[in-house]
Each structure stands twice: as C-alpha cells, then as structure tokens.
Design an enzyme around this catalytic site. Sequence first.
Site, PDB file in Angstrom:
ATOM      1  N   ARG A 166      55.775  -0.339  29.782  1.00 12.40           N
ATOM      2  CA  ARG A 166      55.057  -1.045  28.720  1.00 12.40           C
ATOM      3  C   ARG A 166      53.890  -0.226  28.179  1.00 12.40           C
ATOM      4  O   ARG A 166      53.564  -0.334  26.988  1.00 12.40           O
ATOM      5  CB  ARG A 166      54.567  -2.396  29.236  1.00 12.40           C
ATOM      6  CG  ARG A 166      55.720  -3.367  29.383  1.00 12.40           C
ATOM      7  CD  ARG A 166      55.284  -4.671  29.957  1.00 12.40           C
ATOM      8  NE  ARG A 166      56.297  -5.700  29.700  1.00 12.40           N
ATOM      9  CZ  ARG A 166      56.219  -6.941  30.152  1.00 12.40           C
ATOM     10  NH1 ARG A 166      55.189  -7.307  30.875  1.00 12.40           N
ATOM     11  NH2 ARG A 166      57.161  -7.810  29.864  1.00 12.40           N
ATOM     12  N   GLY A 183      60.472 -13.079  28.161  1.00 12.76           N
ATOM     13  CA  GLY A 183      60.352 -14.402  27.548  1.00 12.76           C
ATOM     14  C   GLY A 183      60.426 -14.340  26.031  1.00 12.76           C
ATOM     15  O   GLY A 183      61.082 -15.169  25.399  1.00 12.76           O
ATOM     16  N   LYS A 195      69.548 -19.303  36.352  1.00  6.90           N
ATOM     17  CA  LYS A 195      69.629 -20.724  35.985  1.00  6.90           C
ATOM     18  C   LYS A 195      70.099 -20.946  34.555  1.00  6.90           C
ATOM     19  O   LYS A 195      69.646 -20.276  33.647  1.00  6.90           O
ATOM     20  CB  LYS A 195      68.240 -21.337  36.109  1.00  6.90           C
ATOM     21  CG  LYS A 195      67.676 -21.353  37.511  1.00  6.90           C
ATOM     22  CD  LYS A 195      66.421 -22.144  37.434  1.00  6.90           C
ATOM     23  CE  LYS A 195      65.637 -22.237  38.704  1.00  6.90           C
ATOM     24  NZ  LYS A 195      64.306 -22.793  38.355  1.00  6.90           N
ATOM     25  N   GLY A 199      63.564  -9.374  32.262  1.00  4.45           N
ATOM     26  CA  GLY A 199      62.983  -8.517  33.291  1.00  4.45           C
ATOM     27  C   GLY A 199      64.005  -8.022  34.300  1.00  4.45           C
ATOM     28  O   GLY A 199      64.092  -6.830  34.591  1.00  4.45           O
TER      29      GLY A 199
END
Length: 391
Positions: free
Chosen positions: A37, A371, A198, A348
């Site tokens: 990053r 996200g 999930k 990620g």
Amino acid sequence: MFAKKTIKDIDVQNKKVLVRVDFNVPLKDGVVGDDTRIRAALPTIQYLLEKNAAVILCSHLGRPKDCVDPQYSMKPVAAYLAKLIPQKVNFAEDCVGPVAKAAADALKGGEVLVLENTRFHAGETKNDPEMAKQLASLADIFVNDAFGSAHRAHASTAGVADYLPAVAGFLMEKEIQYLGQAIDDPKRPFVAILGGAKVSDKIGVIRNLLKKADDVLIGGGMANTFFKAQGYPVADSLVEDEVLDVAHELVKEGGQKLHLPVDVVIADKFEDGAAKKVVPTGPVPDGWRILDIGPDTVAQYAKVIANAKTVVWNGPMGVFEFPNFAKGTFEIARAVADSSAISVIGGGDSVAAVNQTGLEGKITHISTGGGASLEMLEGLELPGLAVLQDK
Ligand code: ADP
Ligand code: MG
C-alpha cells in the site's frame, strides 16, 4: 472514462497538498510488513513532489479506540517511506491541532510531512465537521488516494472535501478505472469468481454480479451454504443457516449463470494434516468438512475462465492457509493468470493467496482495497470518491 478530476486536472505547483493515503499496513513490533500500500501511493506522492508541492500525508492505521495508542503510531510508516524516496520526510505527532498546524506551516515545497494516525481522534470515524475543518486548514488542496478507505465516509476521506478543492490521486484513479470498467463496461464473456468464508458478507456482490456477469463461479466456504440450501447435509463444514433462504433464491435467480462446485475436497479435521478425500458434491459424511474445491470443478471453472475476456475474482476457493487445501485456489489463480482476459483481483485473503503463487505479475490489476473493491462489485457508490470534483 474516469469521471473525477485528478491531480493532473488542477494546479498543484508550489501548493500545500493534503493527501489521504491508505497506509493501513501490517505492523509487527513497530516494523512495516507488507509494503504494497505504501508503494502504491508513490506515483501520486512523486508527481506532487516534482511539482514542488508540500505534501502532507494522512492515513488511519489499525483500529485504535478513538484515542492515542502507540502501537498504531504512523511513525514507523513515515520512517519506512523515508527509505523509499529521496526527499525529506517529516513527522507530526498529531494529525490536527497546533502540532499538526505548526508542522504543516513549516513544511517546504518538495518535502513530505506524515501526520499521526487519524483514528487517534474520535472525530475521524464520526466524520466530525470540526475535525474535517481542522484537517482542511493544513493545506490548499485535498487529494484522496486512499482507495482502500473510500467506502468509509470519515473526516479524512470525505468530510475534508467540504472545505477544500478535492481531487483524486493516481491510485484512486487506477483502482476505479479497472474495477469500474470490469463491472460497467466489461469485455464479454465476463466471468466473476466468488469464494471466501461467508456468503453473508457477499450477498449483495453475488446479486449484482449475477446481473452483470455472464458466469458466476462459486467456491470456498460460501459454496457450503448453497449446497445445504439445495438439500445436501454438509456435516461439519462452515455453513450459515441464517442465509439458507437467500442462497436458495440466488440459485433460482442465477439459473445457468451460477456455477457451483461439482466435487469438493473433504477433511476429517480442520487442520492441514487431516485425512482428506475428493468426493462429488452431495451429502458430506458425518465428522467431515469441505475445505477445498475438487479437481473436476477446477477443470470446469478453468474452461470458463479460459474463454473469458474479463475476470473479476474475490475470495479464495478453499482454506488456502493449509497447503494441503490450497490447490483449488492456486489452480484457479493459474487459470486466471493463463487467460488473456483483463483480470482484476480484490480482497485481502484472495490477494495474499495470489501473491503466494508468484503469478501476480500476470494479473491485470490487483486491488489494494478489500472492502472498497467489494462495495464496488456490489454496485455501491464510494463516499470517498463521490465527494471529489467531477471532471
Ligand atoms: P477475501 O479477504 O479475499 O475477501 P474472505 O475474507 O471472504 O476473502 O475469505 C477468506 C477466508 O475464507 C480464508 O481465510 C479461507 O480459509 C476461508 N475459506 C475458504 N474456503 C473455506 C472453506 N471451505 N471452509 C472454511 N473456510 C474457508
Ligand atoms: Mg478476508
């Protein structure tokens, strides 16, 4: 086409420029781990320095509880940046208030100032206008280059734009272009690969991609909920009973587009050394759990991927952290790398998995935002982007 102004569209020469970067990097004992990053923000930083701008960088790091917490200090990040660029890198022990103001006022053109963690103040996540105003008071121009935080409306990602001319940095531009084009104007066939733990995290994403993509390939733990919704007991597999109905609906909605694994790798324990076998999709024997997709699934998915012109991937196909159950994920990575499609990977864990294969150079774009990339795939507007000036 990118609809927002970037640093190329306004005059930054000799200006004081506040840049929101995503320097939320992993720190271990005060040392920067993965520096992806930080490196991703360098094109913006270097461009501004070449224009003799005074570059003030701010970011959050970790999840401090609205107060100073030394383990989340940006200081090691500033030190790390200083090694990557030849220019002087200063550090201010606060991101707002008199300390920040004095450091920003003293900053010369062609120099960098790194501010302390924005989340040391409660106003950050509350998007407090007072904090936003204080941040804005440090500079003449606001640049948002923090794609990874663009899905949050915080003082340093959104609020500050109320008080300064606000434009995008190069990383923000690149991320939005790749993800935006894949979703809104894809070269077809457009194939989405979705996995991870999930379904509940990604229902909106599946739904949106079922509308936009030609094929949606499902793997990972989320497939288990689909299996159960189709009437197969999944024994000790990870499953979310609360979204069985949604999974059922998605299968109906998806029709031919939605692909589920035809075989899986099951294990007698949740550990790398467990006994394992490949079985066709169906009832899982008691005491066993699904930890990866099987070879027939990999072969079928690889065929669909080979034919694609655009591939978007989020979520590993299995528990890739266990080498014995990483094969499905790694082979899908190989298929994506081998295809001539424009390929975009976000998330990620997905990015970590692809980096382990050494195939990352054959991927068109690897997103720095987990996200934020998911919210884009879901078709949501990113607040940190929405506040920037239109071209
Ligand atoms: P990303 O970070 O790429 O968005 P997620 O966080 O949604 O991905 O999911 C990644 C996690 O999913 C990994 O830790 C992986 O071990 C787990 N996972 C994948 N397949 C399974 C499975 N069959 N059972 C349990 N966990 C799984
Ligand atoms: Mg994850």
